[in-house]
Enzyme design. Structure first.
Site, short mmCIF file in Angstrom:
data_model
loop_
_atom_site.label_atom_id
_atom_site.label_comp_id
_atom_site.label_asym_id
_atom_site.label_seq_id
_atom_site.Cartn_x
_atom_site.Cartn_y
_atom_site.Cartn_z
N ARG A 104 -54.84 -20.51 37.14
CA ARG A 104 -55.45 -19.38 37.86
C ARG A 104 -56.97 -19.55 37.90
O ARG A 104 -57.64 -19.18 38.85
CB ARG A 104 -55.08 -18.05 37.19
CG ARG A 104 -53.61 -17.65 37.45
CD ARG A 104 -53.29 -16.32 36.82
NE ARG A 104 -53.36 -16.40 35.35
CZ ARG A 104 -53.37 -15.32 34.56
NH1 ARG A 104 -53.34 -14.12 35.09
NH2 ARG A 104 -53.40 -15.44 33.26
N VAL A 133 -48.12 -19.60 30.76
CA VAL A 133 -48.95 -18.46 31.13
C VAL A 133 -48.51 -17.28 30.24
O VAL A 133 -47.44 -17.34 29.64
CB VAL A 133 -48.76 -18.10 32.63
CG1 VAL A 133 -49.30 -19.20 33.52
CG2 VAL A 133 -47.28 -17.83 32.94
N ALA A 148 -46.80 -14.31 28.57
CA ALA A 148 -45.43 -13.79 28.78
C ALA A 148 -45.52 -12.44 29.47
O ALA A 148 -46.55 -11.78 29.49
CB ALA A 148 -44.74 -13.66 27.42
N SER A 208 -43.55 -25.36 18.83
CA SER A 208 -44.12 -24.97 17.54
C SER A 208 -45.13 -25.99 17.07
O SER A 208 -45.00 -27.19 17.35
CB SER A 208 -43.02 -24.83 16.48
OG SER A 208 -43.59 -24.44 15.23
N GLY A 227 -48.61 -24.64 16.81
CA GLY A 227 -49.90 -24.04 17.16
C GLY A 227 -50.60 -24.87 18.23
O GLY A 227 -50.01 -25.78 18.83
N LYS A 231 -36.18 -20.98 18.15
CA LYS A 231 -37.63 -20.84 17.91
C LYS A 231 -37.93 -19.49 17.26
O LYS A 231 -38.76 -19.40 16.34
CB LYS A 231 -38.39 -20.96 19.23
CG LYS A 231 -39.86 -20.57 19.17
CD LYS A 231 -40.67 -21.33 18.13
CE LYS A 231 -42.11 -20.92 18.26
NZ LYS A 231 -42.79 -20.55 17.00
N HIS A 239 -36.99 -19.75 13.72
CA HIS A 239 -38.07 -20.54 13.08
C HIS A 239 -39.19 -19.61 12.63
O HIS A 239 -39.68 -19.68 11.50
CB HIS A 239 -38.60 -21.57 14.08
CG HIS A 239 -39.94 -22.15 13.73
ND1 HIS A 239 -41.13 -21.49 13.96
CD2 HIS A 239 -40.28 -23.33 13.15
CE1 HIS A 239 -42.14 -22.23 13.53
NE2 HIS A 239 -41.66 -23.34 13.04
N ASN A 240 -39.56 -18.67 13.49
CA ASN A 240 -40.65 -17.75 13.15
C ASN A 240 -40.27 -16.75 12.08
O ASN A 240 -41.09 -16.39 11.23
CB ASN A 240 -41.14 -17.02 14.41
CG ASN A 240 -42.11 -17.87 15.19
OD1 ASN A 240 -41.88 -19.08 15.34
ND2 ASN A 240 -43.18 -17.29 15.66
N GLU A 297 -40.68 -18.58 9.02
CA GLU A 297 -42.13 -18.72 8.82
C GLU A 297 -42.70 -17.47 8.14
O GLU A 297 -43.47 -17.56 7.17
CB GLU A 297 -42.77 -18.92 10.19
CG GLU A 297 -44.26 -18.98 10.27
CD GLU A 297 -44.73 -19.06 11.73
OE1 GLU A 297 -44.35 -20.02 12.43
OE2 GLU A 297 -45.46 -18.15 12.17
N LYS A 347 -47.27 -11.04 16.15
CA LYS A 347 -47.05 -10.94 17.60
C LYS A 347 -45.63 -10.49 17.90
O LYS A 347 -45.24 -10.34 19.04
CB LYS A 347 -47.32 -12.29 18.27
CG LYS A 347 -48.80 -12.63 18.32
CD LYS A 347 -49.12 -13.73 19.31
CE LYS A 347 -48.38 -15.00 19.00
NZ LYS A 347 -48.85 -16.15 19.78
N ARG A 369 -45.85 -7.11 6.08
CA ARG A 369 -46.97 -7.13 7.03
C ARG A 369 -47.28 -5.70 7.49
O ARG A 369 -48.43 -5.29 7.55
CB ARG A 369 -46.63 -8.01 8.26
CG ARG A 369 -46.51 -9.48 7.91
CD ARG A 369 -46.69 -10.35 9.14
NE ARG A 369 -46.41 -11.75 8.86
CZ ARG A 369 -46.66 -12.72 9.73
NH1 ARG A 369 -47.15 -12.45 10.93
NH2 ARG A 369 -46.39 -13.97 9.42
N HIS A 417 -12.10 6.41 4.98
CA HIS A 417 -12.24 5.14 5.74
C HIS A 417 -11.32 4.06 5.21
O HIS A 417 -11.25 2.98 5.78
CB HIS A 417 -13.70 4.67 5.66
CG HIS A 417 -14.65 5.58 6.39
ND1 HIS A 417 -14.65 5.72 7.76
CD2 HIS A 417 -15.59 6.45 5.94
CE1 HIS A 417 -15.57 6.60 8.12
NE2 HIS A 417 -16.15 7.08 7.04
C1 6PG Z 1 -45.69 -21.82 15.90
C2 6PG Z 1 -46.09 -20.38 15.50
C3 6PG Z 1 -46.54 -19.58 16.69
C4 6PG Z 1 -46.69 -18.08 16.38
C5 6PG Z 1 -47.96 -17.77 15.63
C6 6PG Z 1 -48.20 -16.26 15.54
O1 6PG Z 1 -44.51 -22.14 15.70
O2 6PG Z 1 -46.58 -22.53 16.37
O3 6PG Z 1 -44.92 -19.76 14.95
O4 6PG Z 1 -45.55 -19.72 17.70
O5 6PG Z 1 -46.77 -17.38 17.55
O6 6PG Z 1 -47.79 -18.27 14.36
O7 6PG Z 1 -47.00 -15.62 15.16
P1 6PG Z 1 -47.05 -14.13 14.52
O8 6PG Z 1 -48.22 -13.40 15.17
O9 6PG Z 1 -45.74 -13.51 14.86
O10 6PG Z 1 -47.29 -14.34 13.05
#
Ligand code: 6PG
Length: 441
Positions: free
Chosen positions: A21, A60, A62, A114, A116, A169, A172-173, A176, A245, A272, A425
């Site tokens: 853009r 772009v 989401a 994944s 970053g 994915k 995975h988070n 994480e 996020k 969190r 029950h």
């Molecule tokens: C990855 C990370 C990435 C994620 C950030 C922020 O695999 O590179 O998981 O995708 O978006 O780590 O995630 P949160 O804001 O949910 O902690």
């Protein structure tokens, strides 16, 4: 992320047509990289400069922007082309986009990425899901840009049909979140033991070995060494209100939908939210220092505690993937998921070498010693907890998770009796599959 991915692709002697853009960003890339980057000033020009069957990578924001760009692409692309969404969308969104795209004969691939921004530039782990032929057509390129697993194979595979890629994915988070909270609680235990950050850094270096050798431990060691402008430890200046996020929350939602226990992942998400301390009540002792530990907990005990956090987080996430495969039949290959997580992604660790054994899958390392030590690790984790007067939601959860998996009898027979008492029950005698109801008064 998009620019980093372009740089990664052209660094592998590949060329790419790029639209953005902000056209000036593309001009800068073309100037810098020569003819590897072909500029498209409009989306229409992007289509004119690419041949069908096309693979258009979307990186772009989401939501609204992705939908707008997708709608324009639907009207211009040919049947059999594919759109690759690398924005780590919610798996439900991917299912909806695949349905929309299919109306135009276009394949929508939801591809988790994944590692970053550095990962995108150098060596991401990639988790594509959707129409198999479109994915296999792109694999040769993706294998060039992906990270490598422990045996040197690319950390990318055909994860499975439909939204399998985004689901994996997302899990995975969730893993994480749990591991990050577990590491933070170990940091808190050391801080509670009145350790300097350089002493903590030494401990984390010692912990970051064997199956715990991992990306998240690597960055923790680095973080503990960073100084502020005045020479003090920067970390001590950072607010403790944690952001997210949303991906950890999506994982817990999916677990609720599929009926899979992910207590440690859930506790890490709530930790969190708790850090925001949005409770109205101000506890009178709030802000007072907790007592310090006089005899600091040994690295061995901390290593065992963290090992169970890693193991529990992985097992809870993998159980969720197994349940999703059972429910949706996306053809997810768990061995491949565990393999591509070995490099590039945030949750990569040496422990991934032995995880297949817990799902009766072939493994490249001997897990017998580790499995044989789980009982001792659980005892050590409990002894760590006994010494603490600080919140450790993930460590507490992981102790109860493994205790629940290891004891022969749980107290939930009383739950059944209570449910039968007030709601008729029904209950089942041990060893029977016949539901009976009793008078419990
Ligand atoms: C990855 C990370 C990435 C994620 C950030 C922020 O695999 O590179 O998981 O995708 O978006 O780590 O995630 P949160 O804001 O949910 O902690």
């Amino acid at each position: 992320m998009g620019e980093n991915l372009v740089r990664n692709i052209i660094s592998r002697d590949e060329s790419i047509v790029v639209w953005n853009r902000s056209v000036d960003k593309v001009d800068a890339l073309v100037t810098e990289t020569g003819d590897s980057v072909v500029k498209a000033s409009t989306i229409a020009e992007l289509i004119q400069k690419t041949q069908s069957p096309r693979s258009i990578i979307l990186l772009v924001p989401a939501g609204k922007v992705t939908n707008e760009v997708a709608q324009e692409l639907f009207g211009l692309m040919d049947e059999g082309d594919s759109i690759w969404d690398l924005g780590n969308a919610h798996w439900d969104t991917t299912l909806a986009n695949q349905k929309l795209a299919q109306e135009h004969g276009i394949h929508w691939i939801g591809c988790g990425i994944s590692g970053g921004s550095e990962g995108a530039r150098l060596w991401p782990a990639l988790m594509p899901g959707g129409e198999e032929e479109s994915i296999r057509r792109m694999l040769p390129l993706l294998e060039k840009i992906a990270a490598k697993d422990f045996s040197g194979k690319p950390c990318v595979t055909y994860v499975g049909k439909a939204a399998a890629g985004n689901f994996v994915k997302m899990v995975h988070n969730g893993i994480e979140y749990a591991i990050m909270q577990g590491i933070a609680e170990i940091y808190d235990i050391l801080r509670y033991g009145n350790m300097s950050q350089s002493e903590m850094q030494t401990i984390f270096k010692e912990l970051n070995t064997g199956f715990l050798k991992s990306f998240l431990m690597d960055i923790t060691v680095d973080i503990l060494g960073v100084k502020d402008a005045d020479g003090s430890d920067l970390l001590t200046k950072i607010s403790d209100k944690a952001g997210s996020k949303g991906t950890g929350g999506w994982t817990v939602e999916a677990a609720l939908k599929l009926g899979v226990p992910v207590p440690t992942i859930a506790e890490s998400l709530f930790a969190r939210w708790m850090s925001g301390r949005n409770t109205v009540f101000h506890f009178p002792w709030m802000g007072t220092q907790t007592e310090t530990i006089n005899n600091p907990i040994s690295t061995k005990f901390l290593h065992d505690t963290l090992s169970l956090v890693y193991l529990g987080a992985y097992l809870q996430g993998l159980d969720l993937i197994v349940a999703a495969e059972k429910e949706f039949q996306w053809w997810i290959n768990l061995s491949e998921v565990l393999r591509i997580w070995q490099g590039g992604c945030i949750i990569r660790s040496r422990m991934l070498e032995i995880l297949p054994i817990f799902y009766s899958l072939p493994t490249t390392a001997d897990a017998s010693e580790f499995i044989g030590s789980i009982k001792t690790m659980l005892d050590n984790t409990s002894s760590v907890l006994d010494k603490l007067k600080i919140p450790t939601p993930v460590i507490g959860s992981i102790r109860d998770y493994f205790m629940t998996l290891s004891v022969e009898k749980l107290p939930t027979n009383l739950i059944q009796a209570m449910r039968d008492s007030f709601g008729a029950h029904g209950v089942k005698r041990i060893g029977s599959d016949i539901s009976e109801s009793f008078q419990w008064k």
